[in-house]
Design a protein around this motif. Structure first.
Motif, PDB file in Angstrom:
ATOM      1  N   VAL A 145      10.784  15.316 -62.409  1.00 54.09           N
ATOM      2  CA  VAL A 145      10.467  14.408 -63.514  1.00 54.09           C
ATOM      3  C   VAL A 145       9.497  13.324 -63.051  1.00 54.09           C
ATOM      4  CG1 VAL A 145      11.452  12.635 -65.040  1.00 54.09           C
ATOM      5  CG2 VAL A 145      12.545  14.870 -64.836  1.00 54.09           C
ATOM      6  N   MET A 146       9.737  12.753 -61.879  1.00 51.49           N
ATOM      7  CA  MET A 146       8.845  11.721 -61.351  1.00 51.49           C
ATOM      8  C   MET A 146       7.460  12.295 -61.028  1.00 51.49           C
ATOM      9  SD  MET A 146      10.231   8.731 -61.285  1.00 51.49           S
ATOM     10  CE  MET A 146      11.064   9.073 -62.808  1.00 51.49           C
ATOM     11  N   LEU A 147       7.431  13.513 -60.504  1.00 55.92           N
ATOM     12  CA  LEU A 147       6.143  14.155 -60.215  1.00 55.92           C
ATOM     13  C   LEU A 147       5.365  14.409 -61.507  1.00 55.92           C
ATOM     14  CD1 LEU A 147       4.227  15.467 -58.165  1.00 55.92           C
ATOM     15  CD2 LEU A 147       5.538  17.580 -58.427  1.00 55.92           C
ATOM     16  N   TYR A 148       6.059  14.862 -62.541  1.00 55.70           N
ATOM     17  CA  TYR A 148       5.418  15.093 -63.835  1.00 55.70           C
ATOM     18  C   TYR A 148       4.883  13.779 -64.413  1.00 55.70           C
ATOM     19  CZ  TYR A 148       4.862  16.337 -68.744  1.00 55.70           C
ATOM     20  OH  TYR A 148       4.359  16.522 -69.995  1.00 55.70           O
ATOM     21  N   GLN A 149       5.652  12.722 -64.250  1.00 60.03           N
ATOM     22  CA  GLN A 149       5.277  11.427 -64.810  1.00 60.03           C
ATOM     23  C   GLN A 149       4.062  10.829 -64.105  1.00 60.03           C
ATOM     24  OE1 GLN A 149       8.196   8.304 -64.286  1.00 60.03           O
ATOM     25  NE2 GLN A 149       7.870   7.631 -66.402  1.00 60.03           N
ATOM     26  N   LYS A 150       3.964  10.949 -62.802  1.00 62.00           N
ATOM     27  CA  LYS A 150       2.868  10.313 -62.071  1.00 62.00           C
ATOM     28  C   LYS A 150       1.736  11.281 -61.718  1.00 62.00           C
ATOM     29  CE  LYS A 150       4.998  10.617 -57.521  1.00 62.00           C
ATOM     30  NZ  LYS A 150       5.523   9.873 -56.407  1.00 62.00           N
ATOM     31  N   THR A 164       3.105  21.425 -53.357  1.00 63.44           N
ATOM     32  CA  THR A 164       3.446  22.288 -52.219  1.00 63.44           C
ATOM     33  C   THR A 164       4.713  21.797 -51.517  1.00 63.44           C
ATOM     34  OG1 THR A 164       1.108  22.757 -51.905  1.00 63.44           O
ATOM     35  CG2 THR A 164       2.577  23.281 -50.074  1.00 63.44           C
ATOM     36  N   ILE A 165       4.802  20.501 -51.311  1.00 65.95           N
ATOM     37  CA  ILE A 165       5.995  19.934 -50.664  1.00 65.95           C
ATOM     38  C   ILE A 165       7.233  20.179 -51.517  1.00 65.95           C
ATOM     39  CG2 ILE A 165       7.119  17.724 -50.162  1.00 65.95           C
ATOM     40  CD1 ILE A 165       4.565  16.809 -48.866  1.00 65.95           C
ATOM     41  N   MET A 166       7.090  20.038 -52.807  1.00 68.79           N
ATOM     42  CA  MET A 166       8.233  20.247 -53.712  1.00 68.79           C
ATOM     43  C   MET A 166       8.741  21.691 -53.640  1.00 68.79           C
ATOM     44  SD  MET A 166      10.026  18.481 -55.565  1.00 68.79           S
ATOM     45  CE  MET A 166      11.425  19.033 -56.474  1.00 68.79           C
ATOM     46  N   ILE A 167       7.823  22.643 -53.667  1.00 69.87           N
ATOM     47  CA  ILE A 167       8.207  24.056 -53.589  1.00 69.87           C
ATOM     48  C   ILE A 167       8.817  24.363 -52.227  1.00 69.87           C
ATOM     49  CG2 ILE A 167       7.312  26.418 -53.562  1.00 69.87           C
ATOM     50  CD1 ILE A 167       5.245  25.455 -55.673  1.00 69.87           C
ATOM     51  N   LEU A 168       8.174  23.888 -51.164  1.00 70.23           N
ATOM     52  CA  LEU A 168       8.639  24.137 -49.801  1.00 70.23           C
ATOM     53  C   LEU A 168      10.017  23.510 -49.564  1.00 70.23           C
ATOM     54  CD1 LEU A 168       7.720  25.403 -47.103  1.00 70.23           C
ATOM     55  CD2 LEU A 168       6.825  23.161 -46.492  1.00 70.23           C
ATOM     56  N   GLN A 218       8.087   5.772 -57.090  1.00 68.38           N
ATOM     57  CA  GLN A 218       8.858   5.099 -58.137  1.00 68.38           C
ATOM     58  C   GLN A 218      10.243   4.728 -57.574  1.00 68.38           C
ATOM     59  OE1 GLN A 218       7.373   4.494 -61.166  1.00 68.38           O
ATOM     60  NE2 GLN A 218       5.597   5.327 -60.091  1.00 68.38           N
ATOM     61  N   PRO A 219      10.906   3.727 -58.168  1.00 64.21           N
ATOM     62  CA  PRO A 219      12.227   3.310 -57.656  1.00 64.21           C
ATOM     63  C   PRO A 219      13.265   4.445 -57.643  1.00 64.21           C
ATOM     64  CG  PRO A 219      11.370   1.655 -59.165  1.00 64.21           C
ATOM     65  CD  PRO A 219      10.428   2.826 -59.214  1.00 64.21           C
ATOM     66  N   LEU A 220      13.284   5.278 -58.677  1.00 63.41           N
ATOM     67  CA  LEU A 220      14.233   6.393 -58.701  1.00 63.41           C
ATOM     68  C   LEU A 220      13.954   7.363 -57.560  1.00 63.41           C
ATOM     69  CD1 LEU A 220      16.537   7.985 -60.025  1.00 63.41           C
ATOM     70  CD2 LEU A 220      14.823   9.091 -61.460  1.00 63.41           C
ATOM     71  N   GLU A 221      12.677   7.628 -57.330  1.00 60.55           N
ATOM     72  CA  GLU A 221      12.291   8.519 -56.227  1.00 60.55           C
ATOM     73  C   GLU A 221      12.759   7.971 -54.889  1.00 60.55           C
ATOM     74  OE1 GLU A 221       8.226  10.937 -56.101  1.00 60.55           O
ATOM     75  OE2 GLU A 221       8.038   8.903 -56.866  1.00 60.55           O
ATOM     76  N   ARG A 222      12.518   6.694 -54.690  1.00 62.13           N
ATOM     77  CA  ARG A 222      12.921   6.074 -53.429  1.00 62.13           C
ATOM     78  C   ARG A 222      14.433   6.183 -53.236  1.00 62.13           C
ATOM     79  NH1 ARG A 222       9.929   3.180 -50.164  1.00 62.13           N
ATOM     80  NH2 ARG A 222       8.416   2.603 -51.756  1.00 62.13           N
ATOM     81  N   ALA A 223      15.183   5.926 -54.290  1.00 60.71           N
ATOM     82  CA  ALA A 223      16.650   5.968 -54.195  1.00 60.71           C
ATOM     83  C   ALA A 223      17.152   7.375 -53.859  1.00 60.71           C
ATOM     84  CB  ALA A 223      17.263   5.478 -55.499  1.00 60.71           C
ATOM     85  N   VAL A 224      16.656   8.387 -54.581  1.00 52.77           N
ATOM     86  CA  VAL A 224      17.164   9.745 -54.326  1.00 52.77           C
ATOM     87  C   VAL A 224      16.703  10.260 -52.961  1.00 52.77           C
ATOM     88  CG1 VAL A 224      17.436  10.360 -56.751  1.00 52.77           C
ATOM     89  CG2 VAL A 224      15.293  10.886 -55.612  1.00 52.77           C
ATOM     90  N   ASN A 225      15.528   9.856 -52.510  1.00 51.03           N
ATOM     91  CA  ASN A 225      15.056  10.293 -51.189  1.00 51.03           C
ATOM     92  C   ASN A 225      15.791   9.590 -50.056  1.00 51.03           C
ATOM     93  OD1 ASN A 225      13.250  12.249 -52.049  1.00 51.03           O
ATOM     94  ND2 ASN A 225      11.591  10.777 -52.296  1.00 51.03           N
ATOM     95  N   ILE A 226      16.207   8.348 -50.272  1.00 44.80           N
ATOM     96  CA  ILE A 226      17.017   7.660 -49.249  1.00 44.80           C
ATOM     97  C   ILE A 226      18.354   8.377 -49.075  1.00 44.80           C
ATOM     98  CG2 ILE A 226      18.374   5.566 -48.820  1.00 44.80           C
ATOM     99  CD1 ILE A 226      15.988   3.944 -49.867  1.00 44.80           C
TER     100      ILE A 226
END
Length: 190
Positions: free
Chosen positions: A63-68, A81-85, A135-143
């Motif tokens: 969702v974040m990738l689609y948005q940005k 590529t990173i997302m698929i990998l 994005q803040p959501l991305e940072r949170a889920v990646n942490i």
């Protein structure tokens, strides 16, 4: 049958090398040295929670990738590529982790550990590269994902070490048992 002095020396040697001196006796009745469970409960719990967390991570990242996506210039291809990998690696990694830990299979757990080492830099790239317009959501889920990976790398290493030591001990005990069962040729007898 082995000569009695050799049998006593081997028995003494095996008791010295292969027994845990901190234990005075069996932990429970019928305990055998080769029946010890070496799979890791903390690692298994982490894998269990990671299986349920992964779809949430994947959905929020997509969702974040689609948005940005429209505002990214140089990183569009790299992020896709990173997302698929990362998705493929994660599915394989979790399967190998379950199989390796629950069934105490060293090759599967080693594959899980290596894929975890491969996955960690990918997630850290997504977490710390400011050019990706994080994005803040991305940072949170990646942490949270990075914490899962870090814990799993450490826990899998410790579990692998214990499994390999158990297999080595089991192998040596089998060698001694085979040595005991083999008849000694006549020219070795006194």
């Amino acid at each position: 049958s082995l000569p009695e002095p050799l049998r006593r020396r081997l028995g003494s040697f095996s008791r010295t090398v292969f027994t845990d001196s901190r234990r005075s006796g069996p932990q429970y009745p019928g305990h055998r040295p080769d029946s010890e469970i070496v799979s890791s409960l903390p690692l298994q719990m982490s894998l269990y929670f990671n299986v349920y967390y992964f779809p949430f991570w994947w959905l929020s990242t997509v969702v974040m990738l689609y948005q940005k996506y429209p505002v990214l210039s140089d990183y569009k291809f790299i992020l896709v590529t990173i997302m698929i990998l990362a998705s493929l690696i994660e599915v394989i990694r979790l399967y190998l982790g379950y199989m390796g830990n629950l069934m105490e299979k060293v090759p599967e757990l080693a594959g899980f550990w290596l894929l975890s080492l491969l996955q960690l830099p990918i997630i850290l790239f997504l977490l710390f590269n400011e050019s990706l317009k994080i994005q803040p959501l991305e940072r949170a889920v990646n942490i949270i994902f990075a914490l899962f990976l870090t814990f799993q790398v450490i826990a899998a290493f410790v579990t692998l070490k214990r499994m390999v030591n158990k297999l080595a001990t089991h192998f040596r005990l089998n060698e001694f048992q085979q040595l005991e069962e083999c008849p000694v040729p006549d020219f070795y007898r006194p």
